[in-house]
Design a protein around this motif. Structure first.
Motif, PDB file in Angstrom:
ATOM      1  N   ASP A   1       0.838  -1.190   0.000  1.00  0.00           N
ATOM      2  CA  ASP A   1       0.000   0.000   0.000  1.00  0.00           C
ATOM      3  C   ASP A   1       0.879   1.248   0.000  1.00  0.00           C
ATOM      4  O   ASP A   1       1.717   1.432   0.889  1.00  0.00           O
ATOM      5  N   GLU A   2       0.700   2.111  -0.972  1.00  0.00           N
ATOM      6  CA  GLU A   2       1.523   3.315  -1.075  1.00  0.00           C
ATOM      7  C   GLU A   2       1.369   4.212   0.150  1.00  0.00           C
ATOM      8  O   GLU A   2       2.329   4.849   0.596  1.00  0.00           O
ATOM      9  N   ARG A   3       0.120   4.289   0.695  1.00  0.00           N
ATOM     10  CA  ARG A   3      -0.097   5.137   1.873  1.00  0.00           C
ATOM     11  C   ARG A   3       0.669   4.599   3.070  1.00  0.00           C
ATOM     12  O   ARG A   3       1.194   5.377   3.880  1.00  0.00           O
ATOM     13  N   VAL A   4       0.742   3.283   3.184  1.00  0.00           N
ATOM     14  CA  VAL A   4       1.514   2.680   4.271  1.00  0.00           C
ATOM     15  C   VAL A   4       2.993   2.991   4.086  1.00  0.00           C
ATOM     16  O   VAL A   4       3.702   3.301   5.053  1.00  0.00           O
ATOM     17  N   CYS A   5       3.470   2.919   2.852  1.00  0.00           N
ATOM     18  CA  CYS A   5       4.882   3.238   2.587  1.00  0.00           C
ATOM     19  C   CYS A   5       5.201   4.684   2.969  1.00  0.00           C
ATOM     20  O   CYS A   5       6.263   4.966   3.540  1.00  0.00           O
ATOM     21  N   ASP A   6       4.279   5.598   2.673  1.00  0.00           N
ATOM     22  CA  ASP A   6       4.483   6.998   3.061  1.00  0.00           C
ATOM     23  C   ASP A   6       4.560   7.119   4.586  1.00  0.00           C
ATOM     24  O   ASP A   6       5.386   7.877   5.114  1.00  0.00           O
ATOM     25  N   ALA A   7       3.693   6.379   5.293  1.00  0.00           N
ATOM     26  CA  ALA A   7       3.696   6.420   6.755  1.00  0.00           C
ATOM     27  C   ALA A   7       4.984   5.821   7.316  1.00  0.00           C
ATOM     28  O   ALA A   7       5.524   6.308   8.317  1.00  0.00           O
ATOM     29  N   ILE A   8       5.485   4.755   6.684  1.00  0.00           N
ATOM     30  CA  ILE A   8       6.753   4.156   7.121  1.00  0.00           C
ATOM     31  C   ILE A   8       7.882   5.170   6.996  1.00  0.00           C
ATOM     32  O   ILE A   8       8.728   5.296   7.890  1.00  0.00           O
ATOM     33  N   GLN A   9       7.901   5.909   5.887  1.00  0.00           N
ATOM     34  CA  GLN A   9       8.951   6.911   5.709  1.00  0.00           C
ATOM     35  C   GLN A   9       8.879   7.974   6.802  1.00  0.00           C
ATOM     36  O   GLN A   9       9.920   8.416   7.329  1.00  0.00           O
ATOM     37  N   ARG A  10       7.662   8.364   7.179  1.00  0.00           N
ATOM     38  CA  ARG A  10       7.525   9.341   8.264  1.00  0.00           C
ATOM     39  C   ARG A  10       8.063   8.765   9.575  1.00  0.00           C
ATOM     40  O   ARG A  10       8.709   9.481  10.362  1.00  0.00           O
ATOM     41  N   ASN A  11       7.804   7.485   9.822  1.00  0.00           N
ATOM     42  CA  ASN A  11       8.327   6.862  11.036  1.00  0.00           C
ATOM     43  C   ASN A  11       9.845   6.738  10.996  1.00  0.00           C
ATOM     44  O   ASN A  11      10.517   6.899  12.023  1.00  0.00           O
ATOM     45  N   ILE A  12      10.383   6.444   9.834  1.00  0.00           N
ATOM     46  CA  ILE A  12      11.846   6.422   9.691  1.00  0.00           C
ATOM     47  C   ILE A  12      12.414   7.796  10.043  1.00  0.00           C
ATOM     48  O   ILE A  12      13.395   7.913  10.775  1.00  0.00           O
ATOM     49  N   ASN A  13      11.772   8.850   9.544  1.00  0.00           N
ATOM     50  CA  ASN A  13      12.239  10.212   9.815  1.00  0.00           C
ATOM     51  C   ASN A  13      12.137  10.552  11.299  1.00  0.00           C
ATOM     52  O   ASN A  13      12.994  11.281  11.836  1.00  0.00           O
ATOM     53  N   LEU A  14      11.105  10.038  11.966  1.00  0.00           N
ATOM     54  CA  LEU A  14      10.944  10.279  13.405  1.00  0.00           C
ATOM     55  C   LEU A  14      12.142   9.768  14.194  1.00  0.00           C
ATOM     56  O   LEU A  14      12.470  10.305  15.257  1.00  0.00           O
ATOM     57  N   ASN A  15      12.773   8.727  13.682  1.00  0.00           N
ATOM     58  CA  ASN A  15      13.848   8.059  14.409  1.00  0.00           C
ATOM     59  C   ASN A  15      15.240   8.536  14.022  1.00  0.00           C
ATOM     60  O   ASN A  15      16.233   7.923  14.403  1.00  0.00           O
ATOM     61  N   GLY A  16      15.303   9.625  13.306  1.00  0.00           N
ATOM     62  CA  GLY A  16      16.598  10.204  12.979  1.00  0.00           C
ATOM     63  C   GLY A  16      17.106   9.751  11.626  1.00  0.00           C
ATOM     64  O   GLY A  16      16.854   8.628  11.180  1.00  0.00           O
ATOM     65  N   ARG A  17      17.820  10.630  10.960  1.00  0.00           N
ATOM     66  CA  ARG A  17      18.334  10.336   9.621  1.00  0.00           C
ATOM     67  C   ARG A  17      19.442   9.296   9.692  1.00  0.00           C
ATOM     68  O   ARG A  17      20.357   9.387  10.484  1.00  0.00           O
ATOM     69  N   ARG A  18      19.359   8.285   8.843  1.00  0.00           N
ATOM     70  CA  ARG A  18      20.402   7.263   8.752  1.00  0.00           C
ATOM     71  C   ARG A  18      20.410   6.740   7.321  1.00  0.00           C
ATOM     72  O   ARG A  18      19.408   6.784   6.612  1.00  0.00           O
ATOM     73  N   ASN A  19      21.541   6.227   6.896  1.00  0.00           N
ATOM     74  CA  ASN A  19      21.673   5.843   5.493  1.00  0.00           C
ATOM     75  C   ASN A  19      21.573   4.344   5.268  1.00  0.00           C
ATOM     76  O   ASN A  19      21.895   3.862   4.189  1.00  0.00           O
ATOM     77  N   ASN A  20      21.109   3.587   6.280  1.00  0.00           N
ATOM     78  CA  ASN A  20      21.024   2.134   6.094  1.00  0.00           C
ATOM     79  C   ASN A  20      19.592   1.627   6.064  1.00  0.00           C
ATOM     80  O   ASN A  20      19.344   0.438   6.247  1.00  0.00           O
ATOM     81  N   ILE A  21      18.617   2.534   5.792  1.00  0.00           N
ATOM     82  CA  ILE A  21      17.222   2.093   5.719  1.00  0.00           C
ATOM     83  C   ILE A  21      16.461   2.953   4.716  1.00  0.00           C
ATOM     84  O   ILE A  21      16.696   4.156   4.611  1.00  0.00           O
TER      85      ILE A  21
END
Length: 346
Positions: free
Chosen positions: A214-234
């Motif tokens: 689901d594209e909307r879920v993917c967008d939400a995952i990206q927001r959660n990734i951003n919540l946890n700080g920028r990193r280059n391995n995810i």
């Protein structure tokens, strides 16, 4: 002095447990508050440490929802009152916080609004350091809707119990084969909130790709990734199981570990899921890739069908139950059975 030091150490451990439950927004009625405070010896110092460790805005940048905090404080204050030491009173800051929340009107949309859920990582099992990370590696922060599946009708708006069990498995168990998480390229299927992918990125995985159909879920995952700080391995990408996207470049990338939490609940998706699992395993045969899936046992018939599909695809699999002793890091109850599948070509 020794006894006093032991009391402080003991109270610190209790406060960490209480903080873990609070930040996960565990239902207040399920929390054994009396087991987490000094029985009959609650003094001002303990309450001050409690407030500054758990409740103050400085204690965590991502506070639970107001409605949850209000109910949590209702149970907490009742417990503190029962256990106040002689001539002690309730802490002003705790009472003021509760009073402010009681006077704050609820919004009609509060029940469906996203809220921050913070999953503290165990201090005695520190994760490996990730690559180029910014942010706190002692926790995973997820924006969730705990009370509903989703306003959009998908299941990716909360972290389900099987995902927590999968995360605990990776923190507590030895991976099949000789590789460790920092040596692995990890692909997550049906990643939902992205909890497990984010956890593994903080454990130092070489690379993690969180996918969902689901594209909307993917967008939400990206927001959660951003919540946890920028990193280059995810990173995150859409992936549909089965033949719908069988030409996706994801199938040609090298993967050591393919994972999924609670992705076996719909019998209609099982054949497509197994198709995808086998295609990934075949493509990564030389690397000895493994699949690890946690499955909540809602319906034995569904999991029996999953087993049948795996056997028909000539995939080997081992299954073990998640025991009560395997549910120590986060709260996800003991009522619903959860199984961990390890799947491979050989």
């Amino acid at each position: 002095m020794g006894a006093q030091q032991n009391d402080i150490s003991s109270s610190h451990g209790s406060l960490v447990k209480l903080k873990r439950l609070y930040l996960q927004s565990v239902p207040a009625g399920s929390i054994a508050f009396d087991a987490l405070v000094p029985v009959g010896r609650v003094d001002w110092g303990f309450q001050d440490r409690l407030y500054n460790t758990i409740l103050s805005k400085d204690a965590t940048p991502y506070q639970p929802a107001d409605a949850y905090t209000r109910r949590f404080l209702k149970f907490l204050i009742a417990c503190l009152e029962r256990n106040l030491a002689e001539d002690e009173e309730l802490h002003d800051s705790i009472l003021t916080l509760y009073s402010n929340l009681m006077s704050k009107p609820d919004s009609l949309s509060d029940a469906t609004m996203p809220t921050f859920i913070t999953y503290l990582l165990p201090a005695n099992k520190p994760p490996y350091r990730g690559r180029g990370e910014e942010g706190d590696d002692t926790e995973v922060v997820i924006s969730e809707r705990k009370s509903v599946l989703s306003a959009d009708g998908h299941t990716g708006s909360r972290t389900w119990e099987a995902a927590l069990a999968l995360g605990e498995y990776f923190l507590s168990a030895t991976l099949p084969g000789s590789k460790r998480i920092p040596q692995c390229r990890v692909l997550e299927l049906g990643a939902g909130t992205g909890f497990t992918s984010i956890l593994l990125s903080k454990m130092g995985a070489r690379y993690v790709l969180a996918t969902d159909g689901d594209e909307r879920v993917c967008d939400a995952i990206q927001r959660n990734i951003n919540l946890n700080g920028r990193r280059n391995n995810i990173s995150v990408s859409q992936l549909l199981w089965g033949t719908s996207q069988e030409d996706s470049p994801i199938y040609t990338e090298p993967w050591d570990l393919i994972i999924g939490g609670d992705i076996t609940y719909d019998v209609r998706d099982l054949s497509d899921l197994v198709f995808t699992l086998k295609k990934l395993l075949v493509a990564n045969r030389r690397a000895g890739a493994k699949v690890i899936i946690s499955a909540t046992v809602r319906n034995e018939i569904t999991l029996s069908e999953f087993n049948t599909e795996l056997s028909a695809a000539e995939l080997n699999f081992e299954v073990r139950e998640v025991s009560e002793t395997g549910r120590q890091i986060w709260f996800y109850g003991n009522d619903t059975p959860i199984r961990i599948y390890t799947i491979s070509l050989e």
